[in-house]
Scaffold this active site. Structure first.
Site, PDB file in Angstrom:
ATOM      1  N   HIS A 172      -5.407   3.414  -3.905  1.00  0.00           N
ATOM      2  CA  HIS A 172      -5.794   4.468  -2.973  1.00  0.00           C
ATOM      3  C   HIS A 172      -6.890   5.356  -3.582  1.00  0.00           C
ATOM      4  O   HIS A 172      -7.956   5.537  -2.989  1.00  0.00           O
ATOM      5  CB  HIS A 172      -4.556   5.306  -2.623  1.00  0.00           C
ATOM      6  CG  HIS A 172      -4.833   6.473  -1.728  1.00  0.00           C
ATOM      7  ND1 HIS A 172      -4.488   6.487  -0.404  1.00  0.00           N
ATOM      8  CD2 HIS A 172      -5.438   7.661  -1.961  1.00  0.00           C
ATOM      9  CE1 HIS A 172      -4.861   7.629   0.150  1.00  0.00           C
ATOM     10  NE2 HIS A 172      -5.445   8.369  -0.791  1.00  0.00           N
ATOM     11  N   GLU A 173      -6.617   5.865  -4.769  1.00  0.00           N
ATOM     12  CA  GLU A 173      -7.599   6.766  -5.391  1.00  0.00           C
ATOM     13  C   GLU A 173      -8.880   6.020  -5.737  1.00  0.00           C
ATOM     14  O   GLU A 173      -9.975   6.571  -5.665  1.00  0.00           O
ATOM     15  CB  GLU A 173      -7.006   7.442  -6.632  1.00  0.00           C
ATOM     16  CG  GLU A 173      -5.764   8.298  -6.359  1.00  0.00           C
ATOM     17  CD  GLU A 173      -5.935   9.294  -5.221  1.00  0.00           C
ATOM     18  OE1 GLU A 173      -7.073   9.727  -4.956  1.00  0.00           O
ATOM     19  OE2 GLU A 173      -4.920   9.635  -4.569  1.00  0.00           O
ATOM     20  N   HIS A 219     -11.167   6.045  -2.791  1.00  0.00           N
ATOM     21  CA  HIS A 219     -11.978   7.270  -2.708  1.00  0.00           C
ATOM     22  C   HIS A 219     -13.164   7.167  -3.661  1.00  0.00           C
ATOM     23  O   HIS A 219     -14.285   7.540  -3.323  1.00  0.00           O
ATOM     24  CB  HIS A 219     -11.144   8.486  -3.109  1.00  0.00           C
ATOM     25  CG  HIS A 219     -10.182   8.949  -2.060  1.00  0.00           C
ATOM     26  ND1 HIS A 219     -10.563   9.251  -0.782  1.00  0.00           N
ATOM     27  CD2 HIS A 219      -8.852   9.193  -2.118  1.00  0.00           C
ATOM     28  CE1 HIS A 219      -9.498   9.657  -0.086  1.00  0.00           C
ATOM     29  NE2 HIS A 219      -8.452   9.625  -0.879  1.00  0.00           N
ATOM     30  N   HIS A 256     -15.977   5.082  -2.398  1.00  0.00           N
ATOM     31  CA  HIS A 256     -16.737   5.821  -1.381  1.00  0.00           C
ATOM     32  C   HIS A 256     -17.791   6.700  -2.070  1.00  0.00           C
ATOM     33  O   HIS A 256     -18.925   6.814  -1.624  1.00  0.00           O
ATOM     34  CB  HIS A 256     -15.757   6.697  -0.588  1.00  0.00           C
ATOM     35  CG  HIS A 256     -16.209   7.049   0.794  1.00  0.00           C
ATOM     36  ND1 HIS A 256     -15.472   7.868   1.605  1.00  0.00           N
ATOM     37  CD2 HIS A 256     -17.300   6.725   1.506  1.00  0.00           C
ATOM     38  CE1 HIS A 256     -16.100   8.021   2.764  1.00  0.00           C
ATOM     39  NE2 HIS A 256     -17.212   7.328   2.719  1.00  0.00           N
TER      40      HIS A 256
HETATM   41 ZN   LIG Z   1      -6.472  10.162  -0.456  1.00  0.00          ZN
END
Ligand SMILES: [Zn+2]
Length: 684
Positions: free
Chosen positions: A471-472, A475, A478
């Site tokens: 998940h991290e 980010h 991105h």
């Molecule tokens: Zn998040």
């Protein structure tokens, strides 16, 4: 610059932040100097009498603002991950100046005028999309910052902003202090029956470090969660549950950490901000820069999801109650039994435990597997590298494109430790932007609180921890794979808040792909990859209690949105009443009367999720639907990966999130994939 400035590592922008050299004493002088330089640049631009253009309005501000951002990002990061009293003091001492600077900037009528003139000039239409978007965001933020307000209201808005920033920081501190201050020592091993060995080893090391015999239990996640899930000792679970659920509240260990009064004040000030800006409530202000259009649209979305999830949640809870009664002798399910009974039911039904799965996920395999996914999908290469850091456990990596050119870098700070804020998050250390002939590449902080290695053995992660890491990392991708050259809309910047979780939640899906899991697992004793049979059971277990989980998001989302729209902070009703009402509307599981969840709800009271908690599920719809494109073509398809990179990751905030989504998916988002991924499909 005098000699002292040269010695200040926070003022060295020649390369990466010098984390090994930054001290609390550097913070105030650096912030002062950088703010002065930024103010001077703003004054020069604002008093320029030439016709306004990008090159004489936005461009000259990029570097001074970027420097302030970079230095403050380093300070903020250190305060979050290696908090000391000196650093915290220095952070709080400079915070008002930072907040005041940004408020002044957002309220500067002269600069606002220059931006308006630039946007109205015919040449504006010839700028590239990213620059136009960045300028339009600036104009929007000027209005939201109160640039058009009369002087007295402008001053009031500034004071409100400063007080809010201080209250948010204190809210966080209180939760951190209350969490860290609590410890429970145990000397009789029988009281810890059921608790997994790695957790016991860490608890033993904790007691030893305090010069005590036995085991030290804490409220930090890697201890709290396994004790609540595995300890057979019901009284022990009740003790921990009470301590955890009353953190930073009127029922907590110290009145000094009570966040109750802070919540009341925060809500009052947010309402005042909205009224000053001409909005009915704070949610209306927040939604101006969101993908969702209105409070109504958000509430409809949450209620629709709640309606679809409720029968599944009721079924989940009824099953748990029946199981606990029949198999665990628990006639009444108490809040401190939920995780424990759930774990037992899950183990029985799917015949595996998280701790068993964990043996297959040593850290080096997980990281290699994670990097392989990103490398295959996006045509990049990730190599470990070196940089000054703030702790010996922190690792640093380079990201290269297919041609071998460095395009970004990231820090990975994986393990939980004292003085580090809980949870997991990604933050930008440096943003991508063009500076003359040269492009400044982006740098990201990835921070987790995963289980640390103990007793010389490598760290092993639960599947949930693996998901957190993916998940991290989503980010970070991105932030790192952006191709935008304007700092204000590169990477995650300028992306609508409710679309920010798309790339991160999207990455989680790969943790459920058979090939991906097989390649990134190796049993710590045998080296064997995750067996097929175990994977199948995990997959079946994936949908275990998803109804309850979604209902929880809906409950908190409704609470948050109504607290910031319909609720009147001065109306005599306590904020808790809004939470109680949301619970009555959707919750399926009863809460303990002492439960003070709200007082440690940092997302909404200290983070950026005020009137935005719905965005987790909102983005879940987007990410599930985006991933379904990969399910159709093969999960590690470089062709679809390339399109996702080009249309979503690389674009950052340079265009509407909806436009990026439609460009990638070929149509607007649909809710079906989310329901299917959660096993919530009603037979036709
Ligand atoms: Zn998040």
């Amino acid at each position: 610059m005098n000699t002292a400035d040269h010695d200040n590592p926070l003022l060295d922008f020649s390369g990466l932040p010098r984390f090994d050299a930054i001290r609390a004493a550097h913070v105030a002088p650096a912030v002062e100097l950088l703010i002065a330089a930024a103010r001077a640049a703003v004054d020069a631009v604002a008093s320029d009498s030439r016709p306004a253009t990008w090159d004489n309005v936005a461009e000259p501000l990029e570097e001074p603002l970027d420097r302030l951002d970079r230095a403050w990002a380093a300070v903020q990061h250190l305060n979050a991950v290696v908090s000391t009293s000196e650093l915290r003091e220095a952070y709080h001492a400079s915070l008002p100046a930072i907040t005041a600077f940004h408020t002044d900037l957002a309220q500067d009528l002269r600069l606002f005028g220059r931006y308006r003139e630039m946007a109205a000039a015919p040449a504006f239409a010839t700028l590239d999309a990213a620059r136009r978007r960045a300028a339009e965001n600036e104009l929007r933020d000027f209005r939201l910052g109160g640039a058009e307000l009369p002087a007295a209201q402008k001053a009031r808005l500034k004071a409100v902003d400063e007080e809010l920033a201080d209250l948010s920081a204190r809210f966080d501190d209180n939760v951190l202090d209350a969490t860290n201050a609590w410890a429970h020592y145990i000397t009789d091993a029988s009281e810890l029956a059921g608790v997994p060995d790695p957790v016991l080893a860490e608890a033993e090391a904790g007691a030893r470090a305090d010069g005590r015999a036995g085991w030290k239990l804490t409220l930090r996640m890697p201890c709290y969660l396994p004790v609540m899930s595995y300890a057979d000792n019901r009284a022990l679970r009740a003790t921990l549950h009470h301590a955890y659920a009353t953190r930073a509240s009127d029922l907590g260990a110290s009145p000094a950490w009570d966040n109750g009064p802070l919540i009341a004040r925060i809500l009052e000030l947010r309402r005042e901000t909205a009224l000053l800006l001409g909005f009915a409530h704070f949610a209306a202000v927040a939604l101006v820069s969101r993908m969702a259009g209105s409070v109504h649209e958000v509430l409809d979305f949450l209620r629709d999801l709640g309606r679809r999830a409720e029968p599944f949640a009721r079924r989940d809870y009824a099953e748990l109650q029946a199981f606990a009664r029949a198999e665990l002798g628990l006639a009444d399910l108490a809040p401190w039994d939920l995780a424990y009974a759930s774990e037992k039911l899950k183990a029985k039904r799917f015949a595996f435990s998280e701790q068993e799965v964990r043996r297959y996920f040593p850290e080096h395999k997980v990281l290699a597997g994670l990097f392989r996914v990103a490398e295959t999908l996006y045509g990049i290469a990730i190599r470990e590298s070196r940089a000054p850091t703030w702790h010996a456990d922190v690792r640093f990596f380079d990201v290269m494109d297919a041609a071998g050119t460095l395009i970004g870098q990231f820090y990975l700070d994986s393990y939980a430790r004292p003085g580090k804020q809980g949870g997991a998050w990604q933050d930008d250390a440096v943003n991508r932007r063009r500076a003359g002939a040269h492009v400044q590449h982006p740098v990201s902080f990835i921070t987790c609180n995963l289980s640390a290695p103990t007793g010389g053995a490598p760290a092993t992660f639960t599947h949930d921890e693996v998901i957190t890491l993916f998940h991290e990392f989503g980010h970070a991708l991105h932030q790192l794979l952006t191709r935008v050259e304007v700092a204000g809309v590169s990477g995650i910047r300028g992306v609508e808040w409710d679309a920010v979780e798309l790339p991160s939640q999207f990455m989680e899906n790969f943790c459920w792909e058979r090939d991906v899991l097989a390649a990134m697992s190796a049993h710590v004793d045998t080296g064997e990859p995750l067996p097929r049979a175990l994977f199948d059971r995990m997959l079946a277990a994936r949908n275990f209690q998803t109804g309850l989980a979604i209902i929880r998001y809906v409950e908190f989302g409704l609470f948050d949105m109504q607290l910031h729209s319909a609720f009147d902070p001065g109306g005599g009703e306590p904020p808790q009443a809004v939470l109680d009402a949301a619970r009555r509307e959707v919750a399926v599981v009863p809460r303990a009367p002492y439960d003070r969840f709200m007082q440690s709800f940092t997302h909404v009271f200290a983070g950026g999720y005020a009137a935005g908690y719905y965005s987790y599920q909102w983005a879940e719809v987007l990410s599930a639907d985006a991933f379904s494109a990969f399910e159709e073509a093969g999960a590690l398809s470089p062709a679809i990966g390339g399109r996702f990179r080009d249309e979503v990751l690389a674009r950052g905030g340079s265009r509407d999130a909806m436009e990026s989504f439609v460009a990638f998916r070929g149509r607007p988002p649909q809710i079906d994939a989310l329901l299917r991924h959660n096993g919530m499909v009603v037979p036709a």
